[in-house]
Design an enzyme around this catalytic site. Structure first.
Site, PDB file in Angstrom:
ATOM      1  N   LYS A 133       0.798  -1.227   0.000  1.00  0.00           N
ATOM      2  CA  LYS A 133       0.000   0.000   0.000  1.00  0.00           C
ATOM      3  C   LYS A 133       0.834   1.282   0.000  1.00  0.00           C
ATOM      4  CE  LYS A 133      -3.662  -2.347   2.637  1.00  0.00           C
ATOM      5  NZ  LYS A 133      -4.435  -2.364   3.908  1.00  0.00           N
ATOM      6  N   VAL A 134       1.966   1.279   0.699  1.00  0.00           N
ATOM      7  CA  VAL A 134       2.749   2.494   0.882  1.00  0.00           C
ATOM      8  C   VAL A 134       4.215   2.218   0.590  1.00  0.00           C
ATOM      9  CG1 VAL A 134       3.512   4.254   2.539  1.00  0.00           C
ATOM     10  CG2 VAL A 134       1.153   3.418   2.619  1.00  0.00           C
TER      11      VAL A 134
END
Length: 374
Positions: A330-331
């Protein structure tokens, strides 16, 4: 138009320690909103960079936020949790909207409805006399006087009931059907534009600038009371009603990621908004993999900053590290920073620094709300 509901305060005043406290006296000092244009935080952020602990982390977070703003390909998504508007952070967020320093918002319902829209209707939050540890009036007496408390802040419950009823009026005016929170919040902005155009309000500013606001737990606030009243009345009349479509929220926010693959997230506290905005990377990947959307790539969020008091050691999401989010795809960990501290003490410094550095001046107005027209 419904008739505004009011509470029945059972006490007009209480006397404690020889001092009489009336409702008017308790609601005498309004919370004022921080103005980041009034001070330049760059000098203190610059000095923080050569200190340690959370001061240095905040300086690095400020660098990353300015990197987001300087990257004109990057869409910036702000998340809000906790009670920030009631605590005086509203004007900061309006300034970010009006200067194209954020492109979308994901928030708790309380910040947007019970606090921001509430103030957009002309009401205020108030500084509670005394302190939470040594209150001048106990909570049972506050309840009897129809005063609600958020830690050290008071709200007039009678005015909140007007907010509930106004939300019902907005739902009543819509065609029956399922709506994303973004569509409903935009309708709130349109209501304010028509009835209270001069009031300072995040919802109104976002409506005018085409900045979509999502509340994935939209019924967990004054909007929930409004939808309950609306749906119960429609059911009693045998008529169809408006409903909240949380799936549409997820799809619409994912469409923003697909339309603008390079993204940065600026997270004030944690909660549902934090996870919701991170999950659009995975949902975008799934749509592309299943042939339901076209995109060359759905990259992880390129930049990420979170201000929080939450602790990672309990395994809950609010305090989970952004590096942990990398394991979920996600990041990115190249430009990410957690800062551990209370949001209202750090957000003004972070945002004033970014405002005065000026990296935002070359950013386009993205108007992501226009993606959903027609």
């Amino acid at each position: 138009m419904t008739t505004a509901t009011t509470t029945s305060a059972t006490t007009e005043a209480v006397t404690i320690g020889g001092v009489e406290w009336t409702k008017e006296k308790l609601l005498a000092q309004p919370v004022e909103h921080v103005d980041i244009t009034a001070f330049d935080a760059r000098p203190i952020i610059g000095q923080y960079a050569t200190t340690a602990y959370q001061a240095r982390n905040l300086a690095r977070a400020a660098d990353i936020y300015s990197m987001m703003l300087g990257d004109t390909d990057c869409a910036v998504i702000l998340t809000l949790a906790g009670s920030l508007v009631s605590a005086g952070m509203k004007k900061i967020i309006i300034d970010l909207i009006e200067r194209n320093m954020i492109d979308a918002i994901v928030s708790s319902g309380a910040n947007i409805v019970d606090q921001d829209f509430f103030e957009g209707l002309g009401y205020r939050h108030y500084i509670a006399p005394g302190s939470p540890e040594a209150p001048v009036v106990d909570d049972e007496s506050l309840r009897d006087m129809a005063i609600d408390r958020i830690y050290d802040t008071y709200i007039n419950e009678d005015e909140l009931r007007v907010c509930d009823d106004t939300m019902r009026d907005i739902f009543d005016a819509l065609e029956p059907g399922a709506y994303s929170s973004r569509r409903l919040i935009d309708a709130m902005g349109a209501h304010l534009d028509k009835h209270h155009p001069d009031n300072e309000c995040i919802t109104l500013a976002a409506h005018r600038k085409g900045v979509p606001i999502f509340c994935p737990a939209f019924s967990d606030c004054s909007a929930g009371f409004g939808i309950v009243l609306h749906q119960a009345a429609r059911a009693k009349e045998g008529k169809p009603a408006v409903s909240i479509d949380s799936g549409a929220d997820f799809l619409e926010l994912t469409r923003i990621k697909l339309a603008n693959p390079k993204t940065g997230i600026l997270m004030m506290a944690g909660g549902v908004p934090k996870n919701f905005v991170q999950d659009i990377v995975v949902s975008g990947e799934l749509l592309v993999e299943k042939g339901l959307a076209e995109a060359e790539d759905v990259p992880m969020h390129t930049y990420a900053v979170q201000l929080t008091v939450a602790d990672a050691r309990d395994g809950a999401l609010s305090g989970s590290t952004l590096r942990e989010a990398c394991s979920w795809g996600k990041v990115s960990v190249v430009h990410e920073q957690m800062v551990f501290g209370e949001v209202t003490t750090m957000m003004p410094l972070l945002c004033s620094d970014a405002l005065h550095r000026g990296a935002w001046k070359g950013r386009p107005e993205r108007r992501f709300a226009d993606l959903f027209k027609g």
